[in-house]
Design an enzyme around this catalytic site. Structure first.
Site, PDB file in Angstrom:
ATOM      1  N   THR A  17      47.303  76.542  -0.689  1.00  0.00           N
ATOM      2  CA  THR A  17      46.212  77.740  -0.440  1.00  0.00           C
ATOM      3  C   THR A  17      46.670  78.793  -1.343  1.00  0.00           C
ATOM      4  O   THR A  17      47.715  78.896  -1.964  1.00  0.00           O
ATOM      5  CB  THR A  17      46.587  78.161   0.848  1.00  0.00           C
ATOM      6  OG1 THR A  17      45.725  79.345   1.081  1.00  0.00           O
ATOM      7  CG2 THR A  17      48.133  78.602   1.237  1.00  0.00           C
ATOM      8  N   ASN A  22      45.813  81.825  -0.311  1.00  0.00           N
ATOM      9  CA  ASN A  22      45.484  82.942   0.709  1.00  0.00           C
ATOM     10  C   ASN A  22      47.046  83.434   1.208  1.00  0.00           C
ATOM     11  O   ASN A  22      47.741  82.461   1.478  1.00  0.00           O
ATOM     12  CB  ASN A  22      44.839  82.597   1.761  1.00  0.00           C
ATOM     13  CG  ASN A  22      44.921  83.667   2.799  1.00  0.00           C
ATOM     14  OD1 ASN A  22      45.574  84.176   3.294  1.00  0.00           O
ATOM     15  ND2 ASN A  22      43.619  83.954   3.476  1.00  0.00           N
ATOM     16  N   GLY A  42      48.491  85.308   3.389  1.00  0.00           N
ATOM     17  CA  GLY A  42      48.579  85.338   4.797  1.00  0.00           C
ATOM     18  C   GLY A  42      49.010  84.014   5.291  1.00  0.00           C
ATOM     19  O   GLY A  42      50.029  83.655   6.075  1.00  0.00           O
ATOM     20  N   ASP A  81      42.260  75.001   5.968  1.00  0.00           N
ATOM     21  CA  ASP A  81      40.969  75.427   6.236  1.00  0.00           C
ATOM     22  C   ASP A  81      40.550  76.092   7.669  1.00  0.00           C
ATOM     23  O   ASP A  81      41.103  75.365   8.460  1.00  0.00           O
ATOM     24  CB  ASP A  81      39.788  74.535   5.699  1.00  0.00           C
ATOM     25  CG  ASP A  81      38.866  75.319   5.392  1.00  0.00           C
ATOM     26  OD1 ASP A  81      38.620  75.978   4.136  1.00  0.00           O
ATOM     27  OD2 ASP A  81      37.699  75.392   6.244  1.00  0.00           O
ATOM     28  N   ASP A 141      42.139  89.446  11.654  1.00  0.00           N
ATOM     29  CA  ASP A 141      43.204  89.560  12.491  1.00  0.00           C
ATOM     30  C   ASP A 141      42.905  90.874  13.472  1.00  0.00           C
ATOM     31  O   ASP A 141      42.947  90.981  14.845  1.00  0.00           O
ATOM     32  CB  ASP A 141      44.668  89.690  12.177  1.00  0.00           C
ATOM     33  CG  ASP A 141      45.144  88.237  11.938  1.00  0.00           C
ATOM     34  OD1 ASP A 141      44.859  87.364  12.217  1.00  0.00           O
ATOM     35  OD2 ASP A 141      46.354  88.152  11.188  1.00  0.00           O
ATOM     36  N   ARG A 199      46.814  77.933  13.652  1.00  0.00           N
ATOM     37  CA  ARG A 199      47.575  77.189  12.784  1.00  0.00           C
ATOM     38  C   ARG A 199      48.906  76.564  13.104  1.00  0.00           C
ATOM     39  O   ARG A 199      49.338  75.671  12.922  1.00  0.00           O
ATOM     40  CB  ARG A 199      48.104  78.372  11.308  1.00  0.00           C
ATOM     41  CG  ARG A 199      48.425  77.574  10.188  1.00  0.00           C
ATOM     42  CD  ARG A 199      48.241  78.684   9.195  1.00  0.00           C
ATOM     43  NE  ARG A 199      46.741  79.125   8.962  1.00  0.00           N
ATOM     44  CZ  ARG A 199      46.319  80.339   9.261  1.00  0.00           C
ATOM     45  NH1 ARG A 199      46.961  81.270   9.895  1.00  0.00           N
ATOM     46  NH2 ARG A 199      44.984  80.447   9.020  1.00  0.00           N
TER      47      ARG A 199
HETATM   48  P1  ITT Z   1      42.422  78.807   0.711  1.00  0.00           P
HETATM   49  O1  ITT Z   1      41.111  78.224   0.459  1.00  0.00           O
HETATM   50  O2  ITT Z   1      43.036  79.099  -1.014  1.00  0.00           O
HETATM   51  O3  ITT Z   1      43.369  78.218   1.435  1.00  0.00           O
HETATM   52  P2  ITT Z   1      41.000  81.211   1.836  1.00  0.00           P
HETATM   53  O4  ITT Z   1      41.292  82.588   2.264  1.00  0.00           O
HETATM   54  O5  ITT Z   1      39.770  80.947   0.957  1.00  0.00           O
HETATM   55  O6  ITT Z   1      42.396  80.414   1.064  1.00  0.00           O
HETATM   56  P3  ITT Z   1      39.709  79.813   3.903  1.00  0.00           P
HETATM   57  O7  ITT Z   1      38.662  78.863   2.915  1.00  0.00           O
HETATM   58  O8  ITT Z   1      40.399  78.644   4.895  1.00  0.00           O
HETATM   59  O9  ITT Z   1      40.765  80.205   3.177  1.00  0.00           O
HETATM   60  O10 ITT Z   1      39.044  80.768   4.685  1.00  0.00           O
HETATM   61  C1  ITT Z   1      39.424  81.122   5.839  1.00  0.00           C
HETATM   62  C2  ITT Z   1      39.144  82.624   6.089  1.00  0.00           C
HETATM   63  O11 ITT Z   1      39.171  82.928   7.371  1.00  0.00           O
HETATM   64  C3  ITT Z   1      40.337  83.356   5.412  1.00  0.00           C
HETATM   65  O12 ITT Z   1      40.040  83.929   4.220  1.00  0.00           O
HETATM   66  C4  ITT Z   1      41.144  84.190   6.446  1.00  0.00           C
HETATM   67  O13 ITT Z   1      40.860  85.535   6.083  1.00  0.00           O
HETATM   68  C5  ITT Z   1      40.293  83.733   7.701  1.00  0.00           C
HETATM   69  N1  ITT Z   1      41.525  83.371   8.743  1.00  0.00           N
HETATM   70  C6  ITT Z   1      41.990  82.231   8.660  1.00  0.00           C
HETATM   71  N2  ITT Z   1      43.018  82.193   9.509  1.00  0.00           N
HETATM   72  C7  ITT Z   1      43.245  83.706   9.911  1.00  0.00           C
HETATM   73  C8  ITT Z   1      44.111  83.971  10.734  1.00  0.00           C
HETATM   74  O14 ITT Z   1      45.003  83.532  11.296  1.00  0.00           O
HETATM   75  N3  ITT Z   1      43.963  85.384  10.774  1.00  0.00           N
HETATM   76  C9  ITT Z   1      42.928  86.224  10.302  1.00  0.00           C
HETATM   77  N4  ITT Z   1      42.152  85.447   9.585  1.00  0.00           N
HETATM   78  C10 ITT Z   1      42.016  84.357   9.171  1.00  0.00           C
END
Ligand code: ITT
Length: 197
Positions: free
Chosen positions: A11, A13, A15, A71, A155, A181
């Site tokens: 990932t 991301n 967080g 995802d 969040d 998660r």
């Molecule tokens: P990767 O694909 O690189 O993993 P991304 O941010 O693009 O990163 P996603 O496509 O899975 O990831 O998008 C999910 C979005 O939903 C992500 O940008 C988060 O901000 C939000 N999200 C997922 N889990 C979350 C959580 O536990 N708390 C807050 N927001 C969350």
């Protein structure tokens, strides 16, 4: 049976990376795609699981390292479960998460059909080309006005059922050990236990 001593957490991301790192056993070395200069694949799937599989496969093939990808997203019932798999793209479209949250709150208020919502995470681990496991975790709750400064993404506007605080008001560990998660990881953990040292 081989033992896993390192995992690429697939990932970009921050967080998500931190949460997944903290769920994995301490003795497993965690590697980020960023540190290897690997960019993100295009997310062309139609479901969370199609996208987590696509990401895990992409990072595994680029790195040849056991890969765990996530995802995830927020689904709001009265918005036909949007933003869902487009949670990240909504933030891009509206100019950041704060604006995307404002947009959700505006639409939920206008539609006036309740605040039910859920977060879903699909985790896929690519152990090798033949051993691939996907598990889903979901947490139900409701949309709230923005509250709290912890966490990431959506969040501040999500309160899980049975709680009074948004994810962003909770202590990091309290969210980590109940969220979507975590639920997905606990299912996965049972299946990968024997592979971890
Ligand atoms: P990767 O694909 O690189 O993993 P991304 O941010 O693009 O990163 P996603 O496509 O899975 O990831 O998008 C999910 C979005 O939903 C992500 O940008 C988060 O901000 C939000 N999200 C997922 N889990 C979350 C959580 O536990 N708390 C807050 N927001 C969350």
């Amino acid at each position: 049976m081989y033992k896993i001593n390192k995992i690429l957490i697939g990932t970009h991301n921050k967080g998500k990376y931190k949460e997944i790192s903290d769920l994995l056993p301490r003795n497993v070395v965690k590697i980020s795609p960023l540190s290897l200069g690997i960019e993100s694949p295009e997310e062309t799937g139609k479901t969370f699981s199609e996208n987590s599989l696509l990401k895990a496969k992409f990072f595994y093939e680029k790195s040849n390292i056991v890969t765990l990808s996530d995802d995830s997203g927020l689904e709001v019932e009265c918005l036909n479960n949007e933003p869902g798999i487009y949670s990240s793209r909504w933030a891009d479209e509206f100019g950041g998460f704060d604006n995307a949250m404002t947009e959700i709150l505006k639409r939920v208020k206008k539609i006036n059909k309740g605040t039910k919502a859920s977060f879903t995470s699909s985790l896929t681990i690519y152990l090798d080309n033949k051993k691939i496991i996907t598990e889903i975790g979901k947490i139900n709750g409701k949309i709230s006005k923005k509250k709290g400064l912890n966490g990431f993404g959506y969040d501040p506007i999500f309160i899980p059922n049975g709680h009074t605080k948004t994810f962003a008001e909770m202590e990091y560990k309290d969210k980590l050990l109940i969220d979507h998660r975590y639920i997905a990881y606990k299912k996965l953990e049972k299946k990968i236990k024997n592979y971890i040292q």
